[in-house]
Design an enzyme around this catalytic site. Structure first.
Site, PDB file in Angstrom:
ATOM      1  N   CYS A   8     -38.264  26.249-107.286  1.00  0.00           N
ATOM      2  CA  CYS A   8     -38.053  27.554-106.640  1.00  0.00           C
ATOM      3  C   CYS A   8     -39.127  27.813-105.575  1.00  0.00           C
ATOM      4  CB  CYS A   8     -38.075  28.649-107.695  1.00  0.00           C
ATOM      5  SG  CYS A   8     -37.297  30.174-107.120  1.00  0.00           S
ATOM      6  N   ASP A 127     -37.995  34.455-117.730  1.00  0.00           N
ATOM      7  CA  ASP A 127     -39.263  34.422-116.995  1.00  0.00           C
ATOM      8  C   ASP A 127     -40.241  35.368-117.696  1.00  0.00           C
ATOM      9  OD1 ASP A 127     -41.107  33.896-114.987  1.00  0.00           O
ATOM     10  OD2 ASP A 127     -39.935  34.812-113.374  1.00  0.00           O
TER      11      ASP A 127
HETATM   12  O1  LIG Z   1     -41.483  33.391-106.440  1.00  0.00           O
HETATM   13  C1  LIG Z   1     -41.579  34.582-106.119  1.00  0.00           C
HETATM   14  O2  LIG Z   1     -42.425  34.997-105.317  1.00  0.00           O
HETATM   15  C2  LIG Z   1     -40.650  35.584-106.710  1.00  0.00           C
HETATM   16  C3  LIG Z   1     -40.738  36.895-106.305  1.00  0.00           C
HETATM   17  C4  LIG Z   1     -39.893  37.839-106.841  1.00  0.00           C
HETATM   18  C5  LIG Z   1     -38.965  37.488-107.769  1.00  0.00           C
HETATM   19  C6  LIG Z   1     -38.864  36.176-108.194  1.00  0.00           C
HETATM   20  C7  LIG Z   1     -39.712  35.218-107.672  1.00  0.00           C
HETATM   21  N1  LIG Z   1     -39.653  33.920-108.120  1.00  0.00           N
HETATM   22  C8  LIG Z   1     -38.735  33.613-109.135  1.00  0.00           C
HETATM   23  C9  LIG Z   1     -38.640  32.284-109.666  1.00  0.00           C
HETATM   24  O3  LIG Z   1     -37.558  31.784-109.892  1.00  0.00           O
HETATM   25  C10 LIG Z   1     -39.846  31.593-110.108  1.00  0.00           C
HETATM   26  O4  LIG Z   1     -39.601  30.236-110.067  1.00  0.00           O
HETATM   27  C11 LIG Z   1     -40.126  31.990-111.531  1.00  0.00           C
HETATM   28  O5  LIG Z   1     -40.454  33.359-111.514  1.00  0.00           O
HETATM   29  C12 LIG Z   1     -41.276  31.191-112.087  1.00  0.00           C
HETATM   30  O6  LIG Z   1     -42.400  31.291-111.244  1.00  0.00           O
HETATM   31  P1  LIG Z   1     -43.740  30.539-111.648  1.00  0.00           P
HETATM   32  O7  LIG Z   1     -44.274  31.214-112.850  1.00  0.00           O
HETATM   33  O8  LIG Z   1     -44.624  30.685-110.448  1.00  0.00           O
HETATM   34  O9  LIG Z   1     -43.360  29.105-111.884  1.00  0.00           O
END
Ligand SMILES: O=C(O)c1ccccc1NCC(=O)[C@H](O)[C@H](O)COP(=O)(O)O
Length: 206
Positions: A8, A127
């Site tokens: 992502c 999440d």
């Molecule tokens: O990535 C972002 O900035 C974000 C912002 C707002 C809503 C969702 C967002 N990302 C969502 C995702 O799918 C991420 O991959 C997921 O939250 C996991 O993130 P991480 O903990 O950094 O791997």
């Protein structure tokens, strides 16, 4: 069984194609303007037009206006939508696209009830909950809060890294894992070595 992987927060073609080469099954593009991983819809659609045919592009929105969602997904029939805000099932349906509903997990939630509220979803993404931050927090939640019998395929997200993804797959046995911050060089830019390591960790036979 090998786990699927969604990378992502893709913001450029080089990162997108590298992730595909390493075996990513899906790529996420963040259309939440406050995110440091926000990508302009025109640029995202240019990237999607160049993806290999079996990689799924996922358009991520947080409580967005219908016209903003339409303006992204109307450009390519391949888009799947990820709703990462407080959208109800009725608000996820008008686009006639398969969709993922993200649920942010915290102690005391009834995840089974929450997942049952989206019977039309293709999958539920779990999440970490952090007050005031809709996603991409880099935080791990307590995986033992996930009920055994969720009615939909589970995509596990939140603080996954090349170091913990194999353990996550073994413990949770999700349909797929999703990562953003854990494979970045800096916000919005991927570290290809970490992406490669993450995907092989997720797909390693248990
Ligand atoms: O990535 C972002 O900035 C974000 C912002 C707002 C809503 C969702 C967002 N990302 C969502 C995702 O799918 C991420 O991959 C997921 O939250 C996991 O993130 P991480 O903990 O950094 O791997």
């Amino acid at each position: 069984m090998s786990c699927r992987v969604k990378i992502c927060g893709i913001t450029n073609l080089e990162d997108a194609l590298a992730a595909c080469d390493y075996g990513a099954d899906a790529l996420g593009f963040v259309f939440y303007p406050k995110s440091p991983r926000y990508i302009d819809p025109v640029k995202a659609n240019e990237i999607v037009a160049q993806l290999p045919p079996f990689v799924v592009p996922v358009a991520l929105f947080v409580d967005a206006q219908a016209e903003d969602i339409e303006s992204v997904v109307a450009n390519n029939a391949r888009w799947l939508i990820q709703f990462h805000g407080n959208e109800s099932e009725a608000e996820c349906l008008p686009y006639n696209r398969p969709y993922i509903k993200a649920l942010r997990v915290k102690e005391g939630d009834d995840l089974l009830l929450a997942a049952q509220s989206y019977p039309s979803a293709s999958a539920i993404l779990l999440d970490a909950y952090k007050a005031g931050v809709p996603g991409g927090t880099g935080e791990v939640f307590n995986w033992s809060l996930i009920p055994e019998a969720l009615p939909l395929p589970v995509i596990l997200a939140g603080g996954l890294t090349p170091d913990n993804v194999a353990r996550a797959v073994e413990q949770v046995a999700p349909y797929a894992v999703d990562v953003s911050g854990g494979v970045e060089a800096s916000k919005g830019l991927k570290n290809n070595a970490k992406v490669k390591q993450f995907i092989s960790g997720a797909k390693r036979e248990q």
